[in-house]
Design a protein around this motif. Structure first.
Motif, PDB file in Angstrom:
ATOM      1  N   TYR A 180      10.303 -21.720 -21.957  1.00 19.73           N
ATOM      2  CA  TYR A 180       8.918 -21.218 -22.086  1.00 19.73           C
ATOM      3  C   TYR A 180       8.618 -21.617 -23.718  1.00 19.73           C
ATOM      4  CZ  TYR A 180       9.008 -18.296 -17.742  1.00 19.73           C
ATOM      5  OH  TYR A 180       9.071 -17.789 -16.543  1.00 19.73           O
ATOM      6  N   VAL A 215      12.058 -20.831 -25.656  1.00 22.41           N
ATOM      7  CA  VAL A 215      12.794 -19.709 -25.020  1.00 22.41           C
ATOM      8  C   VAL A 215      13.224 -20.554 -23.665  1.00 22.41           C
ATOM      9  CG1 VAL A 215      12.932 -17.451 -23.741  1.00 22.41           C
ATOM     10  CG2 VAL A 215      11.179 -17.833 -25.640  1.00 22.41           C
ATOM     11  N   HIS A 217      17.165  -6.388  -7.677  1.00 26.68           N
ATOM     12  CA  HIS A 217      18.368  -5.419  -8.568  1.00 26.68           C
ATOM     13  C   HIS A 217      19.195  -4.535  -7.593  1.00 26.68           C
ATOM     14  CE1 HIS A 217      15.826  -6.407 -12.220  1.00 26.68           C
ATOM     15  NE2 HIS A 217      16.890  -6.973 -12.535  1.00 26.68           N
ATOM     16  N   GLN A 233      21.204  -9.789 -14.223  1.00 29.00           N
ATOM     17  CA  GLN A 233      20.681  -8.810 -15.135  1.00 29.00           C
ATOM     18  C   GLN A 233      19.075  -9.210 -15.547  1.00 29.00           C
ATOM     19  OE1 GLN A 233      23.134  -7.421 -18.546  1.00 29.00           O
ATOM     20  NE2 GLN A 233      24.155  -9.451 -17.749  1.00 29.00           N
ATOM     21  N   ASN A 234      18.175  -8.372 -16.178  1.00 20.56           N
ATOM     22  CA  ASN A 234      16.883  -8.634 -16.728  1.00 20.56           C
ATOM     23  C   ASN A 234      17.169  -9.893 -17.573  1.00 20.56           C
ATOM     24  OD1 ASN A 234      16.512  -5.044 -17.138  1.00 20.56           O
ATOM     25  ND2 ASN A 234      15.241  -6.278 -15.673  1.00 20.56           N
ATOM     26  N   GLY A 235      16.100 -10.717 -17.428  1.00 18.03           N
ATOM     27  CA  GLY A 235      16.053 -11.821 -18.200  1.00 18.03           C
ATOM     28  C   GLY A 235      17.109 -13.020 -17.945  1.00 18.03           C
ATOM     29  N   SER A 236      17.789 -12.944 -16.657  1.00 16.12           N
ATOM     30  CA  SER A 236      18.526 -13.855 -16.389  1.00 16.12           C
ATOM     31  C   SER A 236      18.076 -15.196 -15.810  1.00 16.12           C
ATOM     32  CB  SER A 236      19.699 -13.139 -15.469  1.00 16.12           C
ATOM     33  OG  SER A 236      18.771 -12.603 -14.171  1.00 16.12           O
ATOM     34  N   GLY A 237      16.609 -14.853 -15.578  1.00 14.57           N
ATOM     35  CA  GLY A 237      15.914 -16.359 -15.109  1.00 14.57           C
ATOM     36  C   GLY A 237      15.357 -16.201 -13.666  1.00 14.57           C
ATOM     37  N   LYS A 238      15.392 -15.214 -12.785  1.00 17.35           N
ATOM     38  CA  LYS A 238      15.320 -15.194 -11.587  1.00 17.35           C
ATOM     39  C   LYS A 238      13.759 -15.398 -11.314  1.00 17.35           C
ATOM     40  CE  LYS A 238      16.369 -10.540 -11.262  1.00 17.35           C
ATOM     41  NZ  LYS A 238      16.739 -10.514 -12.679  1.00 17.35           N
ATOM     42  N   SER A 239      12.966 -14.672 -11.763  1.00 15.73           N
ATOM     43  CA  SER A 239      11.640 -14.891 -11.626  1.00 15.73           C
ATOM     44  C   SER A 239      11.005 -16.519 -12.042  1.00 15.73           C
ATOM     45  CB  SER A 239      10.799 -13.868 -12.321  1.00 15.73           C
ATOM     46  OG  SER A 239      10.803 -12.623 -12.008  1.00 15.73           O
ATOM     47  N   THR A 240      11.674 -16.956 -12.988  1.00 14.53           N
ATOM     48  CA  THR A 240      11.369 -18.223 -13.390  1.00 14.53           C
ATOM     49  C   THR A 240      11.801 -19.350 -12.691  1.00 14.53           C
ATOM     50  OG1 THR A 240      11.847 -17.568 -16.032  1.00 14.53           O
ATOM     51  CG2 THR A 240      11.647 -19.789 -15.507  1.00 14.53           C
ATOM     52  N   GLN A 274       6.062  -9.275  -8.592  1.00 17.76           N
ATOM     53  CA  GLN A 274       6.488  -8.134  -8.969  1.00 17.76           C
ATOM     54  C   GLN A 274       5.227  -7.120  -9.079  1.00 17.76           C
ATOM     55  OE1 GLN A 274       9.127  -9.153 -11.963  1.00 17.76           O
ATOM     56  NE2 GLN A 274      10.323  -7.119 -12.180  1.00 17.76           N
ATOM     57  N   GLU A 331      11.300  -8.739  -6.477  1.00 22.16           N
ATOM     58  CA  GLU A 331      11.538  -7.321  -6.719  1.00 22.16           C
ATOM     59  C   GLU A 331      10.310  -6.650  -6.014  1.00 22.16           C
ATOM     60  OE1 GLU A 331      13.098  -6.055 -10.349  1.00 22.16           O
ATOM     61  OE2 GLU A 331      13.460  -8.108 -10.907  1.00 22.16           O
ATOM     62  N   PRO A 366       6.198 -20.077 -25.862  1.00 20.98           N
ATOM     63  CA  PRO A 366       5.139 -18.842 -26.354  1.00 20.98           C
ATOM     64  C   PRO A 366       4.116 -19.292 -27.420  1.00 20.98           C
ATOM     65  CG  PRO A 366       7.452 -18.134 -26.635  1.00 20.98           C
ATOM     66  CD  PRO A 366       7.587 -19.656 -26.431  1.00 20.98           C
ATOM     67  N   ALA A 413      14.940 -20.649 -20.394  1.00 18.90           N
ATOM     68  CA  ALA A 413      14.905 -19.586 -19.340  1.00 18.90           C
ATOM     69  C   ALA A 413      15.956 -20.238 -18.245  1.00 18.90           C
ATOM     70  CB  ALA A 413      13.565 -19.564 -18.793  1.00 18.90           C
TER      71      ALA A 413
HETATM   72  N1  LIG Z   1       5.869 -15.873 -20.287  1.00 17.34           N
HETATM   73  C1  LIG Z   1       6.884 -15.945 -20.980  1.00 17.34           C
HETATM   74  N2  LIG Z   1       6.975 -16.425 -22.297  1.00 17.34           N
HETATM   75  C2  LIG Z   1       8.169 -16.346 -23.104  1.00 17.34           C
HETATM   76  N3  LIG Z   1       9.366 -16.133 -22.458  1.00 17.34           N
HETATM   77  C3  LIG Z   1       9.364 -15.895 -20.982  1.00 17.34           C
HETATM   78  C4  LIG Z   1       8.472 -15.619 -20.270  1.00 17.34           C
HETATM   79  N4  LIG Z   1       8.675 -15.192 -19.072  1.00 17.34           N
HETATM   80  C5  LIG Z   1      10.279 -14.998 -19.399  1.00 17.34           C
HETATM   81  N5  LIG Z   1      10.501 -15.411 -20.508  1.00 17.34           N
HETATM   82  C6  LIG Z   1      11.866 -15.363 -20.738  1.00 17.34           C
HETATM   83  O1  LIG Z   1      12.660 -16.286 -19.756  1.00 17.34           O
HETATM   84  C7  LIG Z   1      13.884 -15.732 -19.617  1.00 17.34           C
HETATM   85  C8  LIG Z   1      14.002 -15.350 -18.269  1.00 17.34           C
HETATM   86  O2  LIG Z   1      12.922 -14.646 -17.855  1.00 17.34           O
HETATM   87  P1  LIG Z   1      12.763 -14.055 -16.227  1.00 17.34           P
HETATM   88  O3  LIG Z   1      11.464 -13.459 -16.156  1.00 17.34           O
HETATM   89  O4  LIG Z   1      12.883 -15.338 -15.431  1.00 17.34           O
HETATM   90  O5  LIG Z   1      13.932 -13.174 -15.958  1.00 17.34           O
HETATM   91  P2  LIG Z   1      14.367 -12.200 -14.692  1.00 17.34           P
HETATM   92  O6  LIG Z   1      15.539 -12.528 -14.119  1.00 17.34           O
HETATM   93  O7  LIG Z   1      13.234 -12.316 -13.617  1.00 17.34           O
HETATM   94  O8  LIG Z   1      14.305 -10.712 -15.392  1.00 17.34           O
HETATM   95  P3  LIG Z   1      13.744  -9.376 -14.760  1.00 17.34           P
HETATM   96  O9  LIG Z   1      14.965  -8.946 -13.900  1.00 17.34           O
HETATM   97  O10 LIG Z   1      13.352  -8.490 -15.855  1.00 17.34           O
HETATM   98  O11 LIG Z   1      12.581  -9.619 -13.878  1.00 17.34           O
HETATM   99  C9  LIG Z   1      14.032 -14.537 -20.524  1.00 17.34           C
HETATM  100  O12 LIG Z   1      14.719 -14.734 -21.653  1.00 17.34           O
HETATM  101  C10 LIG Z   1      12.498 -14.079 -20.750  1.00 17.34           C
HETATM  102  O13 LIG Z   1      12.549 -13.400 -21.959  1.00 17.34           O
END
Ligand SMILES: Nc1ncnc2c1ncn2[C@@H]1O[C@H](COP(=O)(O)OP(=O)(O)OP(=O)(O)O)[C@@H](O)[C@H]1O
Ligand SMILES: [Mg+2]
Length: 279
Positions: free
Chosen positions: A14, A22, A202, A43-50, A91, A169, A16, A24
């Protein structure tokens, strides 16, 4: 099984706007097969949604590629086709509801596909029935709870009859009963309708029903395999901050008390069956 999605060396970061980058996703390679139920956890932020947002081209790789049904998500001419094949449930349901009446909302997708009115009507009825929300048909999405909105959003995706549904999720806002019911619906769509399911979650309770799962950490796939294979890697599971399914925890506790139980128990049914064998 036929290959449906292929992720090749996918990297994404990303930007920002503050000049920072960042990272991802870091060199993801994976395949999703037609008709399978794949769970993605981490875990949160591990990159699943990306990762999920690449499956229908919402995000574009910084490097690498994603092929869906053999088409690259970088090919603008194929994007509409790819989005027809893959339905996404996010989500937050608020971002997905567009109309002021539930049935119109569910009809929105099929209308955009240019289907005849009778087909649209029957698909809307089928989707509402499948999700058990026919009673909400004439409600305004604004007056619904978060959980109900999520079910309407899922009905909208289902009404498009995609080959694959990606759910990010989806049970976050649901109460335990609705969560159980939605999981049953997801399993049914997979087994009876043959819809490929990619479930980001999760909840280990949801993961145990999948065919295959991947565990992500810091933008990489750290473990993949069947739930039985993955939950045997106890040290790694703990290190990656994941939980074990309740039945696995119970079995470990009972083994600690001297009961002779095998190490690969992940569901309540398996635990009960093994306990019965001890008698
Ligand atoms: N719009 C954004 N702008 C900047 N960084 C982002 C953005 N969205 C996600 N990130 C960063 O990218 C990384 C992966 O985020 P992502 O949302 O893919 O994780 P996730 O596994 O889906 O987390 P969660 O379980 O909280 O949904 C994290 O470090 C997050 O901070
Ligand atoms: Mg996420």
């Amino acid at each position: 099984m036929d290959k449906f999605i292929e992720v090749i060396n996918l990297t994404y970061s990303y930007r920002p706007g503050n000049g920072n980058e960042v990272k991802a996703l870091n060199g993801i390679n994976m395949k999703v097969f037609k008709g399978e139920f794949l769970a993605v956890t981490g875990q949160n932020g591990s990159g699943k949604s990306t990762l999920a947002r690449h499956f229908n081209g919402l995000l574009k790789p910084r490097s690498g590629n994603v092929l869906v049904g053999g088409f690259s998500i970088l090919d603008k001419n194929r994007l509409a086709e790819i989005r027809k094949m893959i339905g996404m449930v996010f989500q937050n349901p608020d971002n997905q509801l567009v109309s002021s009446i539930v049935e119109e909302d569910v009809a929105f997708g099929p209308e955009n596909l240019g289907l005849p009115p009778e087909t649209i009507r029957s698909r809307v009825g089928w989707a509402l029935e499948t999700l058990n929300i026919e009673n909400l048909r004439r409600e305004s999405p604004n007056n619904l709870s978060e959980g109900q909105k999520q079910l309407v959003a899922i009905a909208g995706v289902l009404a498009m009859k995609p080959e694959c549904i990606v759910l990010d999720e989806p049970t976050t806002h649901l109460d335990p009963r609705s969560r159980r019911e939605l999981l049953e619906i997801i399993i049914r769509l997979n087994r009876e309708e043959g819809i490929t399911i990619i479930l980001l979650t999760h909840f280990m309770k949801e993961v145990v029903f999948c065919d295959r799962m991947i565990v992500m950490d810091l933008g990489e796939i750290k473990i993949s395999g069947t739930p039985h294979e993955v939950f045997e890697k106890t040290t790694e599971i703990v290190r990656l901050g994941l939980d074990f399914p309740v039945a696995t925890q119970l079995a470990a506790g009972l083994r600690g008390k001297g009961l002779k139980l095998p190490g690969n128990i992940i569901t309540t049914e398996e635990l009960i069956a093994q306990l019965c064998l001890l008698k």
